[in-house]
Design a protein around this motif. Structure first.
Motif, PDB file in Angstrom:
ATOM      1  N   MET A   1       0.843  -1.185   0.000  1.00  0.00           N
ATOM      2  CA  MET A   1       0.000   0.000   0.000  1.00  0.00           C
ATOM      3  C   MET A   1       0.883   1.242   0.000  1.00  0.00           C
ATOM      4  O   MET A   1       1.917   1.271   0.656  1.00  0.00           O
ATOM      5  CB  MET A   1      -0.907  -0.007   1.233  1.00  0.00           C
ATOM      6  CG  MET A   1      -1.811   1.205   1.302  1.00  0.00           C
ATOM      7  SD  MET A   1      -2.998   1.160   2.648  1.00  0.00           S
ATOM      8  CE  MET A   1      -4.215   0.100   1.930  1.00  0.00           C
ATOM      9  N   GLN A   2       0.458   2.262  -0.711  1.00  0.00           N
ATOM     10  CA  GLN A   2       1.192   3.521  -0.755  1.00  0.00           C
ATOM     11  C   GLN A   2       0.583   4.511   0.221  1.00  0.00           C
ATOM     12  O   GLN A   2      -0.621   4.479   0.490  1.00  0.00           O
ATOM     13  CB  GLN A   2       1.159   4.098  -2.167  1.00  0.00           C
ATOM     14  CG  GLN A   2       1.879   3.263  -3.177  1.00  0.00           C
ATOM     15  CD  GLN A   2       1.891   3.921  -4.545  1.00  0.00           C
ATOM     16  OE1 GLN A   2       1.038   4.734  -4.856  1.00  0.00           O
ATOM     17  NE2 GLN A   2       2.858   3.556  -5.347  1.00  0.00           N
ATOM     18  N   TYR A   3       1.437   5.405   0.736  1.00  0.00           N
ATOM     19  CA  TYR A   3       0.997   6.412   1.683  1.00  0.00           C
ATOM     20  C   TYR A   3       1.479   7.782   1.234  1.00  0.00           C
ATOM     21  O   TYR A   3       2.444   7.902   0.487  1.00  0.00           O
ATOM     22  CB  TYR A   3       1.561   6.126   3.083  1.00  0.00           C
ATOM     23  CG  TYR A   3       1.030   4.852   3.679  1.00  0.00           C
ATOM     24  CD1 TYR A   3      -0.168   4.849   4.383  1.00  0.00           C
ATOM     25  CD2 TYR A   3       1.711   3.655   3.546  1.00  0.00           C
ATOM     26  CE1 TYR A   3      -0.660   3.681   4.938  1.00  0.00           C
ATOM     27  CE2 TYR A   3       1.227   2.481   4.088  1.00  0.00           C
ATOM     28  CZ  TYR A   3       0.037   2.501   4.788  1.00  0.00           C
ATOM     29  OH  TYR A   3      -0.459   1.357   5.327  1.00  0.00           O
ATOM     30  N   GLY A   4       0.820   8.820   1.717  1.00  0.00           N
ATOM     31  CA  GLY A   4       1.232  10.189   1.436  1.00  0.00           C
ATOM     32  C   GLY A   4       1.074  11.035   2.681  1.00  0.00           C
ATOM     33  O   GLY A   4       0.306  10.699   3.586  1.00  0.00           O
ATOM     34  N   PHE A   5       1.821  12.136   2.731  1.00  0.00           N
ATOM     35  CA  PHE A   5       1.763  13.051   3.864  1.00  0.00           C
ATOM     36  C   PHE A   5       1.114  14.363   3.445  1.00  0.00           C
ATOM     37  O   PHE A   5       1.310  14.825   2.324  1.00  0.00           O
ATOM     38  CB  PHE A   5       3.172  13.383   4.382  1.00  0.00           C
ATOM     39  CG  PHE A   5       3.765  12.326   5.241  1.00  0.00           C
ATOM     40  CD1 PHE A   5       3.419  12.227   6.574  1.00  0.00           C
ATOM     41  CD2 PHE A   5       4.678  11.431   4.727  1.00  0.00           C
ATOM     42  CE1 PHE A   5       3.968  11.249   7.376  1.00  0.00           C
ATOM     43  CE2 PHE A   5       5.237  10.451   5.514  1.00  0.00           C
ATOM     44  CZ  PHE A   5       4.884  10.360   6.846  1.00  0.00           C
ATOM     45  N   GLY A   6       0.382  14.964   4.346  1.00  0.00           N
ATOM     46  CA  GLY A   6      -0.106  16.317   4.187  1.00  0.00           C
ATOM     47  C   GLY A   6       0.432  17.138   5.339  1.00  0.00           C
ATOM     48  O   GLY A   6       0.414  16.690   6.493  1.00  0.00           O
ATOM     49  N   ILE A   7       0.958  18.315   5.048  1.00  0.00           N
ATOM     50  CA  ILE A   7       1.551  19.166   6.087  1.00  0.00           C
ATOM     51  C   ILE A   7       0.922  20.545   6.011  1.00  0.00           C
ATOM     52  O   ILE A   7       0.805  21.125   4.939  1.00  0.00           O
ATOM     53  CB  ILE A   7       3.078  19.266   5.924  1.00  0.00           C
ATOM     54  CG1 ILE A   7       3.708  17.869   6.006  1.00  0.00           C
ATOM     55  CG2 ILE A   7       3.672  20.199   6.975  1.00  0.00           C
ATOM     56  CD1 ILE A   7       5.167  17.821   5.661  1.00  0.00           C
ATOM     57  N   ASP A   8       0.507  21.065   7.167  1.00  0.00           N
ATOM     58  CA  ASP A   8      -0.114  22.385   7.259  1.00  0.00           C
ATOM     59  C   ASP A   8       0.622  23.190   8.309  1.00  0.00           C
ATOM     60  O   ASP A   8       0.561  22.880   9.495  1.00  0.00           O
ATOM     61  CB  ASP A   8      -1.581  22.241   7.638  1.00  0.00           C
ATOM     62  CG  ASP A   8      -2.287  23.571   7.878  1.00  0.00           C
ATOM     63  OD1 ASP A   8      -1.728  24.622   7.503  1.00  0.00           O
ATOM     64  OD2 ASP A   8      -3.398  23.559   8.432  1.00  0.00           O
ATOM     65  N   VAL A   9       1.366  24.197   7.873  1.00  0.00           N
ATOM     66  CA  VAL A   9       1.996  25.125   8.806  1.00  0.00           C
ATOM     67  C   VAL A   9       1.097  26.342   8.813  1.00  0.00           C
ATOM     68  O   VAL A   9       1.181  27.212   7.957  1.00  0.00           O
ATOM     69  CB  VAL A   9       3.439  25.488   8.382  1.00  0.00           C
ATOM     70  CG1 VAL A   9       4.047  26.463   9.379  1.00  0.00           C
ATOM     71  CG2 VAL A   9       4.284  24.237   8.257  1.00  0.00           C
ATOM     72  N   GLY A  10       0.180  26.368   9.757  1.00  0.00           N
ATOM     73  CA  GLY A  10      -0.823  27.421   9.816  1.00  0.00           C
ATOM     74  C   GLY A  10      -0.443  28.535  10.759  1.00  0.00           C
ATOM     75  O   GLY A  10       0.690  28.620  11.237  1.00  0.00           O
ATOM     76  N   GLY A  11      -1.404  29.376  11.055  1.00  0.00           N
ATOM     77  CA  GLY A  11      -1.166  30.523  11.909  1.00  0.00           C
ATOM     78  C   GLY A  11      -1.174  30.206  13.387  1.00  0.00           C
ATOM     79  O   GLY A  11      -0.685  30.983  14.198  1.00  0.00           O
ATOM     80  N   THR A  12      -1.729  29.061  13.772  1.00  0.00           N
ATOM     81  CA  THR A  12      -1.814  28.737  15.195  1.00  0.00           C
ATOM     82  C   THR A  12      -1.135  27.429  15.569  1.00  0.00           C
ATOM     83  O   THR A  12      -0.869  27.192  16.739  1.00  0.00           O
ATOM     84  CB  THR A  12      -3.291  28.648  15.641  1.00  0.00           C
ATOM     85  OG1 THR A  12      -3.954  27.655  14.862  1.00  0.00           O
ATOM     86  CG2 THR A  12      -3.984  29.987  15.485  1.00  0.00           C
TER      87      THR A  12
END
Length: 66
Positions: A1-12
Motif C-alpha cells: 500500500m502507498q501512503y502520502g503526507f499532508g503538512i499544514d503550517v498554519g497561523g496557530t
C-alpha cells in the motif's frame, strides 16, 4: 500500500497527516512548539527581510486532492 503526507503550517499550529492511497487519514500529528520554532527560525527572519526589502506581499495557495 502507498501512503502520502499532508503538512499544514498554519497561523496557530503545525499539523501533519499520513494518508493511505484512498485518501483516508491513517495517523495525525499536531504541535504548537513546531510553529513557534518555525516563526522564530533563521528562514523566517530571511523571509521577513526579503518582504521588507521588496515591499512584497505573502500569499498562500491551497491544494486539494479530489
Amino acid at each position: 500500500m502507498q501512503y502520502g503526507f499532508g503538512i499544514d503550517v498554519g497561523g496557530t499550529t503545525c499539523k501533519m497527516g499520513l494518508f493511505d492511497s484512498e485518501g483516508i487519514l491513517v495517523e495525525k500529528w499536531e504541535n504548537q512548539e513546531c510553529l513557534d520554532m518555525h516563526m522564530h527560525g533563521e528562514a523566517m527572519k530571511t523571509v521577513v527581510e526579503i518582504k521588507k526589502k521588496y515591499d512584497a506581499v505573502t500569499t498562500a495557495t491551497k491544494y486539494e486532492i479530489k
